[in-house]
Design a protein around this motif. Sequence first.
Motif, mmCIF file in Angstrom:
data_model
loop_
_atom_site.group_PDB
_atom_site.id
_atom_site.type_symbol
_atom_site.label_atom_id
_atom_site.label_comp_id
_atom_site.label_asym_id
_atom_site.label_seq_id
_atom_site.Cartn_x
_atom_site.Cartn_y
_atom_site.Cartn_z
ATOM 1 N N UNK A 168 0.860 -1.184 0.000
ATOM 2 C CA UNK A 168 0.000 0.000 0.000
ATOM 3 C C UNK A 168 0.902 1.242 0.000
ATOM 4 N N UNK A 169 1.527 1.488 -1.121
ATOM 5 C CA UNK A 169 2.596 2.488 -1.226
ATOM 6 C C UNK A 169 2.075 3.903 -0.966
ATOM 7 N N UNK A 170 0.839 4.189 -1.392
ATOM 8 C CA UNK A 170 0.311 5.536 -1.180
ATOM 9 C C UNK A 170 -0.474 5.678 0.114
ATOM 10 N N UNK A 171 -0.594 4.600 0.882
ATOM 11 C CA UNK A 171 -1.213 4.653 2.198
ATOM 12 C C UNK A 171 -2.694 4.930 2.203
ATOM 13 N N UNK A 172 -3.397 4.579 1.126
ATOM 14 C CA UNK A 172 -4.838 4.834 1.090
ATOM 15 C C UNK A 172 -5.664 3.638 1.545
ATOM 16 N N UNK A 173 -4.987 2.585 2.012
ATOM 17 C CA UNK A 173 -5.689 1.416 2.530
ATOM 18 C C UNK A 173 -5.997 0.358 1.495
ATOM 19 N N UNK A 174 -5.672 0.617 0.236
ATOM 20 C CA UNK A 174 -5.956 -0.337 -0.834
ATOM 21 C C UNK A 174 -4.684 -0.578 -1.650
ATOM 22 N N UNK A 179 -0.550 2.095 -6.557
ATOM 23 C CA UNK A 179 0.644 1.839 -5.754
ATOM 24 C C UNK A 179 1.806 1.400 -6.645
ATOM 25 N N UNK A 180 1.517 0.577 -7.663
ATOM 26 C CA UNK A 180 2.577 0.122 -8.569
ATOM 27 C C UNK A 180 3.169 1.301 -9.340
ATOM 28 N N UNK A 181 2.299 2.213 -9.805
ATOM 29 C CA UNK A 181 2.767 3.390 -10.540
ATOM 30 C C UNK A 181 3.603 4.285 -9.629
ATOM 31 N N UNK A 182 3.119 4.504 -8.416
ATOM 32 C CA UNK A 182 3.844 5.369 -7.484
ATOM 33 C C UNK A 182 5.210 4.786 -7.139
ATOM 34 N N UNK A 191 9.938 13.094 -7.737
ATOM 35 C CA UNK A 191 9.691 13.738 -6.443
ATOM 36 C C UNK A 191 8.289 13.363 -5.967
ATOM 37 N N UNK A 192 8.182 12.166 -5.426
ATOM 38 C CA UNK A 192 6.901 11.679 -4.936
ATOM 39 C C UNK A 192 7.073 11.196 -3.501
ATOM 40 N N UNK A 193 5.962 11.115 -2.799
ATOM 41 C CA UNK A 193 5.984 10.676 -1.405
ATOM 42 C C UNK A 193 5.376 9.287 -1.294
ATOM 43 N N UNK A 194 6.106 8.383 -0.657
ATOM 44 C CA UNK A 194 5.614 7.028 -0.479
ATOM 45 C C UNK A 194 5.727 6.623 0.983
ATOM 46 N N UNK A 195 4.954 5.643 1.363
ATOM 47 C CA UNK A 195 5.141 5.006 2.654
ATOM 48 C C UNK A 195 6.285 4.010 2.491
ATOM 49 N N UNK A 196 7.453 4.389 3.005
ATOM 50 C CA UNK A 196 8.646 3.571 2.728
ATOM 51 C C UNK A 196 8.522 2.168 3.297
#
Length: 227
Positions: A168-174, A179-182, A191-196
């Motif tokens: 769940x890379x973008x942290x939206x619960x799904x 998430x794959x694109x991010x 310059x993107x923000x991810x849940x590492x």
Amino acid sequence: GDSSKYSVSAGYWKLNDSGSALDKSSTQFEAGQTYTLYLTYYPEDGYNIPDDATYTVNGIPTEWSGFEAESNRKISFTIPAVTTYTVTFDANGGTGTMTAATVESGAEYTLPANGFTAPAGKQFKAWSVGGVEKAVGDKITVTGETIIYAVWIEKAPTPPPETTKFGDVNGDGTIDTKDAVLLAQYLAKWSVTVSEAAADCNNDGIIDTKDAVLLAQYLAKWDVTLG
């Protein structure tokens, strides 16, 4: 009266209306003592100070009597004795001690931080002053001996540690193609923000192409496990 019609000069203070004049620049006036202040008025022609004039010192009415001439007065003023009270604390089932405070009557006292250890399973909520709950930092007016009680409530349970939802890379619960694109953008140094923690899909401590491949396989319904 109309104060524009006269001026006032404060002459000197005497203790108990006797002895030498006190040094105005250094005298420390003492509670419970009576002092006399000699005043001289300088009215314009046709004005005087009425016999029923009233005087106050620090808002407290004083007594006066005329002397020497109509424009002179002496004011006797007794400084109120300072009354002090003790503020004490009751742990109310807790343990430990707090230093009692000595506070002048009518003075404000700031409630300190809780210095007691809570009973088992409890945590500090507030102080109780006269049955009214007060927070740390609140001010109370002390007018007598005061006992302040600690107020305890059930200790809030410690929330369980958050479980990382790998993928769940973008942290939206799904976990989906977003998430794959991010993750691909992140690996491409966008310059993107991810849940590492979530982006480390194989949980090996490194975010790299292995994670992107594993996430793609998961989304393609391969028999793989994230994390």
